[in-house]
Design an enzyme around this catalytic site. Structure first.
Site, PDB file in Angstrom:
ATOM      1  N   THR A  79      37.279  39.942  34.946  1.00  0.00           N
ATOM      2  CA  THR A  79      37.555  41.230  35.577  1.00  0.00           C
ATOM      3  C   THR A  79      37.070  42.356  34.673  1.00  0.00           C
ATOM      4  OG1 THR A  79      39.483  40.404  36.782  1.00  0.00           O
ATOM      5  CG2 THR A  79      39.352  42.783  36.461  1.00  0.00           C
ATOM      6  N   PHE A 115      37.255  46.268  33.595  1.00  0.00           N
ATOM      7  CA  PHE A 115      38.201  47.382  33.569  1.00  0.00           C
ATOM      8  C   PHE A 115      37.497  48.642  33.087  1.00  0.00           C
ATOM      9  CE2 PHE A 115      40.925  43.710  33.387  1.00  0.00           C
ATOM     10  CZ  PHE A 115      42.078  44.081  34.058  1.00  0.00           C
TER      11      PHE A 115
END
Length: 296
Positions: free
Chosen positions: A178, A180
């Site tokens: 992921t 960020f």
């Protein structure tokens, strides 16, 4: 109304303590106190209102694409991207202490994580239950204290809520990551290197093209002719109207670089709005991925 000086040692994130966003805070801002918030809007408002200096927001996942609603929120926040970071999503099966894997019949988590562990759940005849989020599911498992119920979450959630790790690394795709964004009230165009000395800069922006034929083609042509690498381009509707489309883009380079400045100048000519969201050093993982993908 915002305070004049934000809390300079706090970084806000969405979710319960132990969430992957919390893990990102620990990884990229370990010296700061992490502030859990209920929603993405609450996370943003914590910075705007001065309760936190920074916000840690997930924007995309290598398996599931962009995080819902984030691209709609980014242009309206009034905040600026000052850093990016990548967190490897390692999923653990967490249960109350003393539980054996064979005793678990149900596993609770966010729907996205349930979808990333289908193989493991099928092999062990465990039923997936939808929870509000990953760390919140771990909190619920700890609260109930039932051996038949486990949570799918980050190992950090197990540490925080006193749960035992029955299995680790159970995600179906071992490269699940992921991305960020770290956001602040003020932009920072001054830096030219990342923590490891890498000199690649990233610029993120949103724009809307003018209502003329081939506007998008013409708007993007300047990046090709000026040798600017565009690493991401996504479109999404504005206010639920099919005819109003906004684009989000990431490019390599700094707006003050001559070739980037020329490309952005051409883009501006063909757009009705252009908003630079942030300029920040590229995370070292970008270079590592490019090197791994290069022909040997």
């Amino acid at each position: 109304m915002t305070d004049d000086v934000p809390n300079q040692n706090v970084i806000a994130f969405q979710g319960e303590p132990g969430a992957y966003s919390h893990q990102a805070c620990r990884l990229y801002r370990p010296q700061m106190e992490a502030l859990p918030c209920r929603t993405f809007e609450d996370t943003i408002e914590a910075v705007r209102g001065g309760r936190a200096e920074l916000a840690m927001l997930p924007v995309e996942n290598s398996t599931y694409g962009r995080v819902a609603d984030i691209h709609h929120l980014l242009p309206e926040t009034g905040l600026h991207i000052i850093d990016e970071g990548f967190v490897r999503v390692r999923i653990s099966l967490l249960a109350v202490p003393g539980t054996r894997l064979s005793e678990v019949t149900d596993a609770m988590s966010h729907p996205v994580l349930l979808g990333q562990c289908r193989g493991f759940l099928r092999r062990h005849a465990i039923r997936g239950l939808v929870g509000a989020d990953t760390a919140g599911s771990a909190l619920e498992v700890a609260r109930r204290g039932e051996k038949a119920l486990a949570a799918l979450a980050a190992p950090l959630a197990g540490e925080i809520y006193g749960l035992e790790e029955l299995a680790s690394g159970i995600e179906d795709r071992q490269n699940n990551t992921t991305r960020f964004l770290v956001m602040a009230r003020q932009p920072d165009f001054s830096r030219r290197t990342n923590a490891q000395g890498g000199t690649t800069m990233m610029t993120s922006f949103v724009f809307r093209v003018r209502n003329i034929p081939a506007a998008l083609y013409k708007a993007l042509g300047g990046f090709a002719t000026n040798g600017v690498n565009m690493t991401k381009l996504e479109s999404y509707m504005v206010d639920g109207v099919f005819t109003a489309t906004q684009f989000y883009a990431d490019i390599e380079g700094h707006p003050e670089d001559p070739h980037v400045a020329r490309a952005l100048e051409e883009l501006d000519y063909f757009t009705s709005s252009l908003n630079i969201l942030g300029v920040y050093p590229a995370d070292p993982l970008r270079a590592a991925q490019l090197q791994a993908a290069a022909p040997q």
